[in-house]
Motif scaffolding. Structure first.
Motif, PDB file in Angstrom:
ATOM      1  N   UNK A 177      34.874  28.953  39.306  1.00  0.00           N
ATOM      2  CA  UNK A 177      34.884  30.377  39.641  1.00  0.00           C
ATOM      3  C   UNK A 177      35.138  30.690  41.119  1.00  0.00           C
ATOM      4  N   UNK A 178      35.148  29.653  41.978  1.00  0.00           N
ATOM      5  CA  UNK A 178      35.417  29.914  43.395  1.00  0.00           C
ATOM      6  C   UNK A 178      36.920  30.036  43.672  1.00  0.00           C
ATOM      7  N   UNK A 179      37.754  29.583  42.736  1.00  0.00           N
ATOM      8  CA  UNK A 179      39.213  29.705  42.899  1.00  0.00           C
ATOM      9  C   UNK A 179      39.595  31.163  42.695  1.00  0.00           C
ATOM     10  N   UNK A 180      40.429  31.684  43.585  1.00  0.00           N
ATOM     11  CA  UNK A 180      40.715  33.126  43.624  1.00  0.00           C
ATOM     12  C   UNK A 180      41.148  33.684  42.269  1.00  0.00           C
ATOM     13  N   UNK A 181      42.172  33.066  41.635  1.00  0.00           N
ATOM     14  CA  UNK A 181      42.686  33.599  40.366  1.00  0.00           C
ATOM     15  C   UNK A 181      41.616  33.580  39.277  1.00  0.00           C
ATOM     16  N   UNK A 182      40.791  32.544  39.284  1.00  0.00           N
ATOM     17  CA  UNK A 182      39.731  32.446  38.281  1.00  0.00           C
ATOM     18  C   UNK A 182      38.666  33.526  38.520  1.00  0.00           C
ATOM     19  N   UNK A 190      39.040  36.397  40.050  1.00  0.00           N
ATOM     20  CA  UNK A 190      39.594  37.726  39.750  1.00  0.00           C
ATOM     21  C   UNK A 190      39.564  38.009  38.243  1.00  0.00           C
ATOM     22  N   UNK A 191      39.898  36.986  37.445  1.00  0.00           N
ATOM     23  CA  UNK A 191      39.882  37.183  35.990  1.00  0.00           C
ATOM     24  C   UNK A 191      38.467  37.471  35.500  1.00  0.00           C
ATOM     25  N   UNK A 192      37.507  36.741  36.038  1.00  0.00           N
ATOM     26  CA  UNK A 192      36.108  36.927  35.638  1.00  0.00           C
ATOM     27  C   UNK A 192      35.624  38.326  36.022  1.00  0.00           C
ATOM     28  N   UNK A 193      35.971  38.762  37.213  1.00  0.00           N
ATOM     29  CA  UNK A 193      35.531  40.085  37.667  1.00  0.00           C
ATOM     30  C   UNK A 193      36.209  41.208  36.881  1.00  0.00           C
ATOM     31  N   UNK A 194      37.481  41.004  36.545  1.00  0.00           N
ATOM     32  CA  UNK A 194      38.184  42.021  35.736  1.00  0.00           C
ATOM     33  C   UNK A 194      37.543  42.157  34.351  1.00  0.00           C
ATOM     34  N   UNK A 195      36.978  41.055  33.851  1.00  0.00           N
ATOM     35  CA  UNK A 195      36.340  41.085  32.523  1.00  0.00           C
ATOM     36  C   UNK A 195      34.912  41.634  32.589  1.00  0.00           C
ATOM     37  N   UNK A 196      34.455  41.960  33.797  1.00  0.00           N
ATOM     38  CA  UNK A 196      33.104  42.512  33.941  1.00  0.00           C
ATOM     39  C   UNK A 196      32.061  41.492  34.336  1.00  0.00           C
ATOM     40  N   UNK A 216      30.484  38.376  37.002  1.00  0.00           N
ATOM     41  CA  UNK A 216      30.285  38.225  38.437  1.00  0.00           C
ATOM     42  C   UNK A 216      30.244  36.743  38.789  1.00  0.00           C
ATOM     43  N   UNK A 217      30.504  36.456  40.060  1.00  0.00           N
ATOM     44  CA  UNK A 217      30.425  35.084  40.557  1.00  0.00           C
ATOM     45  C   UNK A 217      29.385  35.048  41.671  1.00  0.00           C
ATOM     46  N   UNK A 218      28.307  34.291  41.449  1.00  0.00           N
ATOM     47  CA  UNK A 218      27.257  34.158  42.457  1.00  0.00           C
ATOM     48  C   UNK A 218      26.997  32.672  42.701  1.00  0.00           C
ATOM     49  N   UNK A 219      26.908  32.308  43.970  1.00  0.00           N
ATOM     50  CA  UNK A 219      26.675  30.901  44.342  1.00  0.00           C
ATOM     51  C   UNK A 219      27.715  29.973  43.709  1.00  0.00           C
ATOM     52  N   UNK A 260      31.895  26.145  35.638  1.00  0.00           N
ATOM     53  CA  UNK A 260      33.335  26.139  35.327  1.00  0.00           C
ATOM     54  C   UNK A 260      33.772  27.506  34.814  1.00  0.00           C
ATOM     55  N   UNK A 261      35.058  27.806  34.991  1.00  0.00           N
ATOM     56  CA  UNK A 261      35.574  29.116  34.574  1.00  0.00           C
ATOM     57  C   UNK A 261      36.420  29.036  33.310  1.00  0.00           C
TER      58      UNK A 261
END
Length: 352
Positions: free
Chosen positions: A222-227, A229-235, A237-240, A249-250
């Protein structure tokens, strides 16, 4: 073939004259001879195809897989693996001009061992069902689609089984598989298990061959930009550095509770043609790569392969003994360096 090829020409409805009947009787042996010649030609063509396949097979690399698994400090072994140097027994038929198919895979489970075991038991079977058949000009494209469909199907099947349990299973798993069709490698992966190829490139000015480590997989976290962004668009969040602060893993098989947060089961698929300079393919879960870089792991294996002494065993050649030793020593060294995670290492030797 036209079913009516061997039937005589239709005659007039009023009935043929006696001379025509005599002529037909006289030509019947000629037609039988034509059929015999036609069968011979077809048999010769089949033999030629078999000979082409045989010649192709003789020029192809021979693959052999070795595996080492360590539980580390974990209470449970959640990794799984598959070695199928000859996958043709799982396939109904091989595509035209394809001589060999091999499959190797490693699965790193989290939240339990059920997703990794399910993937190990079912992914290659789904792949076999969807595998292209017949003569295909665009085999590359069909194989990529086959791998994408296979991962999706395996994920859907596991999620269906997981949700039907009481309580529902929450297991998930990475997946890294290498499919070798003749001399073409198709690598598909989800998550942070990896596959790399050891290639000894052309000799330098001093006569020494140069080592190249080729990445066959792409890490999904989830730290990779494209990954992210996809997670955030789906609602989500990425923490730590984790999905919802929990999942490392994403992309994965399973993890039903995270699928609504943008975690997907679509693998990255890469293609690479094997050459005479290739020594081996290394597949491993992230337990290895927490304490080894890809280059370090490749060099470690090469050093073991070049060692002078190996303990002889009747059923293994010296080359096989070296690969077996390299595989076992690499996994043990990962634990010795302080990796507390499960460690699974697969080495696939490439012999020409």
């Amino acid at each position: 073939m036209d079913l009516f090829d061997d039937l005589p020409e239709p005659t007039q409805t009023s009935g043929p004259p006696p001379s025509a009947i005599t002529a037909q009787l006289q030509t019947a042996p000629d037609e039988e001879e034509d059929r015999r010649l036609k069968r011979r030609r077809e048999d010769a063509e089949e033999e030629k195809k078999d000979e082409i396949k045989k010649v192709c097979r003789e020029g192809l690399p021979r693959l052999k897989g070795y595996v080492a698994a360590r539980r580390g400090e974990r209470e449970e072994m959640q990794d799984a693996h598959v070695l199928l140097p000859d996958m043709s027994s799982c396939l109904s038929s091989l595509p035209g001009h394809v001589s060999s198919v091999s499959y190797f895979a490693v699965f790193d489970g989290h939240g339990g061992a059920r997703a990794s075991r399910f993937a190990a038991e079912n992914l290659h079977l789904n792949l076999a069902k969807k595998f292209p058949t017949g003569d295909n000009e665009n085999l590359d494209k069909l194989l990529k689609k086959c791998l994408l469909d296979t991962f999706r199907q395996t994920d859907e099947d596991f999620l269906k089984k997981a949700s039907s349990q009481k309580p529902a299973w929450k297991d998930g798993s990475t997946a890294t598989c290498v499919l070798v069709v003749d001399d073409m490698v198709y690598a598909a992966n989800l998550g942070d298990s990896r596959a790399v190829l050891c290639r000894m490139e052309a000799a330098a000015a001093d006569g020494q061959k140069k080592l190249a480590t080729l990445a066959l997989s792409k890490e999904h976290n989830p730290t990779i930009y494209e990954e992210r962004m996809r997670i955030q668009r789906a609602g989500g969040t990425v923490r730590d550095g984790r999905v919802l602060g929990v999942l490392e893993v994403s992309r994965s098989i399973g993890d039903g509770q995270y699928k609504r947060c943008g975690v997907i089961s679509t693998p990255d698929v890469r293609r690479c043609q094997l050459t005479a300079n290739d020594r081996f393919i290394l597949l491993a879960c992230d337990g290895l790569f927490k304490v080894f870089s890809a280059d370090e792991a490749i060099k470690f294996v090469l050093n073991v392969l070049q060692e002078a002494s190996v303990e002889q065993k009747d059923d293994l050649t010296e080359e096989e003994l070296r690969f077996e030793a390299a595989c076992q020593q690499l996994a043990s060294e990962a634990v010795r360096r302080g990796c507390a995670d499960n460690v699974t290492v697969i080495l696939v030797s490439v012999c020409h």
